[in-house]
Design a protein around this motif. Structure first.
Motif, PDB file in Angstrom:
ATOM      1  N   LEU A 206       0.829  -1.212   0.000  1.00 55.42           N
ATOM      2  CA  LEU A 206       0.000   0.000   0.000  1.00 55.42           C
ATOM      3  C   LEU A 206       0.864   1.264   0.000  1.00 55.42           C
ATOM      4  CD1 LEU A 206      -2.833  -1.014   2.505  1.00 55.42           C
ATOM      5  CD2 LEU A 206      -2.918  -0.955   0.007  1.00 55.42           C
ATOM      6  N   ALA A 207       1.978   1.223   0.751  1.00 55.54           N
ATOM      7  CA  ALA A 207       2.879   2.378   0.772  1.00 55.54           C
ATOM      8  C   ALA A 207       3.484   2.618  -0.602  1.00 55.54           C
ATOM      9  CB  ALA A 207       3.978   2.165   1.809  1.00 55.54           C
ATOM     10  N   ALA A 208       3.850   1.539  -1.290  1.00 52.57           N
ATOM     11  CA  ALA A 208       4.383   1.681  -2.644  1.00 52.57           C
ATOM     12  C   ALA A 208       3.352   2.315  -3.568  1.00 52.57           C
ATOM     13  CB  ALA A 208       4.810   0.314  -3.186  1.00 52.57           C
ATOM     14  N   ALA A 209       2.083   1.913  -3.433  1.00 49.08           N
ATOM     15  CA  ALA A 209       1.021   2.495  -4.266  1.00 49.08           C
ATOM     16  C   ALA A 209       0.853   3.975  -3.976  1.00 49.08           C
ATOM     17  CB  ALA A 209      -0.289   1.746  -4.032  1.00 49.08           C
ATOM     18  N   VAL A 210       0.858   4.343  -2.690  1.00 48.87           N
ATOM     19  CA  VAL A 210       0.696   5.757  -2.314  1.00 48.87           C
ATOM     20  C   VAL A 210       1.858   6.590  -2.824  1.00 48.87           C
ATOM     21  CG1 VAL A 210       0.620   7.347  -0.357  1.00 48.87           C
ATOM     22  CG2 VAL A 210      -0.750   5.257  -0.317  1.00 48.87           C
ATOM     23  N   PHE A 211       3.082   6.078  -2.652  1.00 44.77           N
ATOM     24  CA  PHE A 211       4.261   6.825  -3.106  1.00 44.77           C
ATOM     25  C   PHE A 211       4.251   7.005  -4.628  1.00 44.77           C
ATOM     26  CE2 PHE A 211       6.562   5.437   0.902  1.00 44.77           C
ATOM     27  CZ  PHE A 211       6.500   6.710   1.459  1.00 44.77           C
ATOM     28  N   LEU A 212       3.799   5.989  -5.361  1.00 43.08           N
ATOM     29  CA  LEU A 212       3.741   6.114  -6.822  1.00 43.08           C
ATOM     30  C   LEU A 212       2.696   7.130  -7.251  1.00 43.08           C
ATOM     31  CD1 LEU A 212       4.162   2.421  -8.059  1.00 43.08           C
ATOM     32  CD2 LEU A 212       5.769   4.309  -8.300  1.00 43.08           C
ATOM     33  N   ILE A 213       1.581   7.197  -6.535  1.00 38.47           N
ATOM     34  CA  ILE A 213       0.560   8.211  -6.850  1.00 38.47           C
ATOM     35  C   ILE A 213       1.113   9.612  -6.601  1.00 38.47           C
ATOM     36  CG2 ILE A 213      -1.683   9.121  -6.151  1.00 38.47           C
ATOM     37  CD1 ILE A 213      -2.560   6.259  -5.589  1.00 38.47           C
ATOM     38  N   ILE A 214       1.781   9.786  -5.453  1.00 39.46           N
ATOM     39  CA  ILE A 214       2.386  11.092  -5.146  1.00 39.46           C
ATOM     40  C   ILE A 214       3.439  11.448  -6.188  1.00 39.46           C
ATOM     41  CG2 ILE A 214       3.787  12.341  -3.456  1.00 39.46           C
ATOM     42  CD1 ILE A 214       2.399  10.710  -1.274  1.00 39.46           C
ATOM     43  N   ARG A 215       4.237  10.460  -6.577  1.00 39.21           N
ATOM     44  CA  ARG A 215       5.270  10.691  -7.596  1.00 39.21           C
ATOM     45  C   ARG A 215       4.647  11.147  -8.908  1.00 39.21           C
ATOM     46  NH1 ARG A 215       6.861   7.438 -11.860  1.00 39.21           N
ATOM     47  NH2 ARG A 215       8.998   7.739 -12.631  1.00 39.21           N
ATOM     48  N   GLN A 216       3.582  10.466  -9.334  1.00 40.56           N
ATOM     49  CA  GLN A 216       2.969  10.807 -10.616  1.00 40.56           C
ATOM     50  C   GLN A 216       2.370  12.207 -10.596  1.00 40.56           C
ATOM     51  OE1 GLN A 216       3.552   9.151 -13.088  1.00 40.56           O
ATOM     52  NE2 GLN A 216       1.905   9.049 -14.593  1.00 40.56           N
ATOM     53  N   LEU A 217       1.698  12.556  -9.502  1.00 38.85           N
ATOM     54  CA  LEU A 217       1.121  13.899  -9.398  1.00 38.85           C
ATOM     55  C   LEU A 217       2.222  14.963  -9.370  1.00 38.85           C
ATOM     56  CD1 LEU A 217      -1.745  13.255  -6.809  1.00 38.85           C
ATOM     57  CD2 LEU A 217      -1.919  13.469  -9.301  1.00 38.85           C
ATOM     58  N   SER A 218       3.326  14.661  -8.686  1.00 40.35           N
ATOM     59  CA  SER A 218       4.445  15.609  -8.645  1.00 40.35           C
ATOM     60  C   SER A 218       5.043  15.799 -10.032  1.00 40.35           C
ATOM     61  CB  SER A 218       5.523  15.107  -7.671  1.00 40.35           C
ATOM     62  OG  SER A 218       4.999  14.954  -6.375  1.00 40.35           O
TER      63      SER A 218
END
Length: 250
Positions: A206-218
């Motif tokens: 789940l942390a990997a999914a959240v970090f990837l979402i934040i990365r994509q938005l950034s």
């Protein structure tokens, strides 16, 4: 007496095996469901994280707006350079800033391609690992292939070690070896660690999914703000913002 003791030991071991199998089946059901949910979510996020951002409507519209704003400020900066050259303002004269202004004017229209090149390089390296983990091509899941959730469910399952029979089944036979207690203890210990480690594994997915979402938005906002970043390259006072844009992108 010896036969009775052996029969009692066999019955106890059989009961322990039935209890273990019931707990194991229940644990595998819950663990498999939770890991599958977290793993499938990560799969979908990876598909989202490896899309070409240049094709998204938000990036296209935002980039067009920031390019227009940057071109407008180019005129104002050019006027300021002319005034600074006339009055000899040192760091703001044409000799100091005009080369940077020309380079920025050329690169500003290619900032989207430059940013996308770095992102695609990063995604390409990541896809090599992702393709090895699951059945996919270019980070796209192949029909019928195993997802991350299914892969992690498979490797996190604890194999029963309670007195396996020669035919491969884990049921308890009437003949109990001397190490029956040890193998039962090992089985329950493995089940215990499966229960303890599974929440950690789910948290990681789940942390990997959240970090990837934040990365994509950034990355979306970095691409949109790319023209302004190259505009900031011109003046000494705004140059730290240009360097920060590169740091965040890389």
């Amino acid at each position: 007496t010896s036969f009775r003791s052996g029969l009692v030991a066999a019955a106890s071991a059989a009961f322990g095996g039935v209890v273990f199998d019931a707990l194991k089946a229940f644990t595998d059901l819950i663990v498999g469901a939770l890991i599958n949910v977290a793993g499938n979510l990560l799969d979908y996020v990876i598909q989202f994280a490896t899309t070409d951002l240049r094709e998204t409507a938000f990036v296209r519209l935002g980039f067009a707006i920031t390019v227009g704003v940057a071109n407008m400020f180019f005129v104002l900066i050019l006027l300021w350079i002319a005034i600074a050259t006339i009055f000899d303002f040192g760091d703001f004269t044409a000799r100091q800033l005009l080369p940077r202004l020309i380079i920025a004017a050329l690169l500003i229209n290619f900032s989207l391609a430059i940013g996308s090149a770095f992102i695609n390089l990063s995604n390409g390296i990541a896809c090599v690992f992702y393709n090895r983990i699951v059945t996919s091509t270019d980070c796209k899941l192949v029909s019928g292939g195993k997802t991350i959730g299914e892969k992690f469910t498979q490797i996190s399952s604890v194999t029963s070690v309670i007195d396996p029979r020669p035919d491969g089944n884990s049921a308890i036979g009437l003949k109990i070896p001397d190490s029956a207690k040890a193998t039962v203890g090992q089985s329950y210990s493995a089940l215990f660690w499966e229960i303890i480690i599974t929440p950690v594994l789910i948290f990681v997915l789940l942390a990997a999914a959240v970090f990837l979402i934040i990365r994509q938005l950034s990355l979306v906002f970095l691409l949109v703000l790319g023209p302004l970043a190259f505009l900031f390259m011109i003046l000494p006072a705004t140059r730290p913002h240009y360097n920060r844009w590169w740091e965040n992108l890389t």
